[in-house]
Design a protein around this motif. Structure first.
Motif, mmCIF file in Angstrom:
data_model
loop_
_atom_site.group_PDB
_atom_site.id
_atom_site.type_symbol
_atom_site.label_atom_id
_atom_site.label_comp_id
_atom_site.label_asym_id
_atom_site.label_seq_id
_atom_site.Cartn_x
_atom_site.Cartn_y
_atom_site.Cartn_z
ATOM 1 N N GLY A 54 0.788 -1.231 0.000
ATOM 2 C CA GLY A 54 0.000 0.000 0.000
ATOM 3 C C GLY A 54 0.817 1.278 0.000
ATOM 4 N N VAL A 55 2.136 1.178 -0.055
ATOM 5 C CA VAL A 55 2.980 2.372 0.015
ATOM 6 C C VAL A 55 3.358 2.820 -1.401
ATOM 7 N N TRP A 56 2.452 3.557 -2.017
ATOM 8 C CA TRP A 56 2.715 4.178 -3.312
ATOM 9 C C TRP A 56 1.849 5.420 -3.400
ATOM 10 N N ASN A 57 2.246 6.350 -4.243
ATOM 11 C CA ASN A 57 1.455 7.567 -4.407
ATOM 12 C C ASN A 57 1.688 8.130 -5.791
ATOM 13 N N THR A 58 0.885 9.086 -6.103
ATOM 14 C CA THR A 58 1.004 9.755 -7.384
ATOM 15 C C THR A 58 0.825 11.244 -7.159
ATOM 16 N N SER A 59 1.518 12.029 -7.948
ATOM 17 C CA SER A 59 1.427 13.473 -7.807
ATOM 18 C C SER A 59 1.780 14.119 -9.141
ATOM 19 N N LEU A 60 1.584 15.411 -9.180
ATOM 20 C CA LEU A 60 1.982 16.192 -10.353
ATOM 21 C C LEU A 60 3.171 17.050 -9.957
ATOM 22 N N THR A 61 4.151 17.136 -10.843
ATOM 23 C CA THR A 61 5.298 18.005 -10.592
ATOM 24 C C THR A 61 4.881 19.446 -10.870
ATOM 25 N N GLU A 62 5.766 20.379 -10.568
ATOM 26 C CA GLU A 62 5.481 21.789 -10.858
ATOM 27 C C GLU A 62 5.255 22.018 -12.352
ATOM 28 N N SER A 63 5.844 21.166 -13.182
ATOM 29 C CA SER A 63 5.680 21.269 -14.640
ATOM 30 C C SER A 63 4.459 20.503 -15.127
ATOM 31 N N HIS A 64 3.605 20.041 -14.201
ATOM 32 C CA HIS A 64 2.393 19.276 -14.506
ATOM 33 C C HIS A 64 2.702 17.919 -15.122
ATOM 34 N N GLU A 65 3.872 17.396 -14.844
ATOM 35 C CA GLU A 65 4.199 16.038 -15.255
ATOM 36 C C GLU A 65 3.663 15.104 -14.181
ATOM 37 N N ARG A 66 3.290 13.907 -14.612
ATOM 38 C CA ARG A 66 2.765 12.919 -13.656
ATOM 39 C C ARG A 66 3.924 12.115 -13.092
ATOM 40 N N MET A 67 3.939 11.979 -11.769
ATOM 41 C CA MET A 67 4.973 11.198 -11.107
ATOM 42 C C MET A 67 4.289 10.167 -10.211
ATOM 43 N N VAL A 68 4.671 8.900 -10.391
ATOM 44 C CA VAL A 68 4.150 7.821 -9.549
ATOM 45 C C VAL A 68 5.352 7.212 -8.829
ATOM 46 N N GLN A 69 5.239 7.106 -7.513
ATOM 47 C CA GLN A 69 6.294 6.510 -6.704
ATOM 48 C C GLN A 69 5.737 5.312 -5.953
ATOM 49 N N ALA A 70 6.524 4.262 -5.906
ATOM 50 C CA ALA A 70 6.147 3.060 -5.182
ATOM 51 C C ALA A 70 7.349 2.605 -4.357
ATOM 52 N N ARG A 71 7.096 2.252 -3.099
ATOM 53 C CA ARG A 71 8.180 1.834 -2.206
ATOM 54 C C ARG A 71 8.035 0.350 -1.913
ATOM 55 N N ILE A 72 9.044 -0.409 -2.296
ATOM 56 C CA ILE A 72 9.045 -1.877 -2.124
ATOM 57 C C ILE A 72 9.895 -2.186 -0.901
ATOM 58 N N PRO A 73 9.306 -2.806 0.112
ATOM 59 C CA PRO A 73 10.081 -3.099 1.315
ATOM 60 C C PRO A 73 11.133 -4.164 1.073
ATOM 61 N N ILE A 74 12.271 -4.014 1.746
ATOM 62 C CA ILE A 74 13.326 -5.012 1.700
ATOM 63 C C ILE A 74 13.209 -5.825 2.982
#
Length: 158
Positions: A134-154
């Motif tokens: 469940g640790v992922w998110n999405t956002s827009l950069t200042e340039s309105h680019e889409r950024m999706v981040q996902a964190r995979i536990p070790i």
């Protein structure tokens, strides 16, 4: 822009994360290229164990596939950026694309960690959510680019 811009690997220091980043030309072949880049990074120093590597490759593949499928590519902006940062507890996958004015990845399911009863289409983010606990998110950069981040536990015990 070539189909694959050489990956830029960072050095690993005692308390700083290791960072790998590349820019890929958006095409139907981009998810395959992204998977290949992750495997190369792992062989050249990222050093992921087999099970973790496969989880990272799957998350990268799903996020890059979504970018290629949903981004609003215009001439000169046909790219997908892939970045992987590591720290002792997790691996963070970041996929950035030019975005789309009307599409923004969301969690349309009630309990995303239950993969039973999946319907056709839309499973990629459910799989990502499951792998990332469940640790992922999405956002827009200042340039309105889409950024999706996902964190995979070790898992420290592997």
């Amino acid at each position: 822009m070539s189909d694959l811009v050489s990956p830029q690997g960072g050095s690993m220091h005692a308390h700083s994360p290791q960072v790998h980043r590349t820019l890929l030309r958006a095409s139907p072949d981009t998810p395959r290229q992204a998977r290949q880049v992750v495997r190369i990074w792992s062989a050249l120093g990222l050093g992921l164990k087999s099970d973790l590597l496969e989880d990272v490759v799957l998350v990268v593949s799903e996020l890059v596939t979504n970018s290629v499928k949903h981004a609003h590519f215009i001439p000169g902006r046909e790219w997908v950026q892939l970045s992987i940062d590591t720290d002792p507890a997790s691996i963070r996958v970041t996929v950035t694309d030019p975005g789309h004015p009307s599409e923004y990845p969301q969690r349309p399911w009630a309990d995303s960690r239950k993969l039973s009863g999946l319907t056709m289409g839309g499973r990629g983010l459910q799989i990502v959510d499951h792998i990332c606990n469940g640790v992922w998110n999405t956002s827009l950069t200042e340039s309105h680019e889409r950024m999706v981040q996902a964190r995979i536990p070790i898992d420290p015990h592997t």
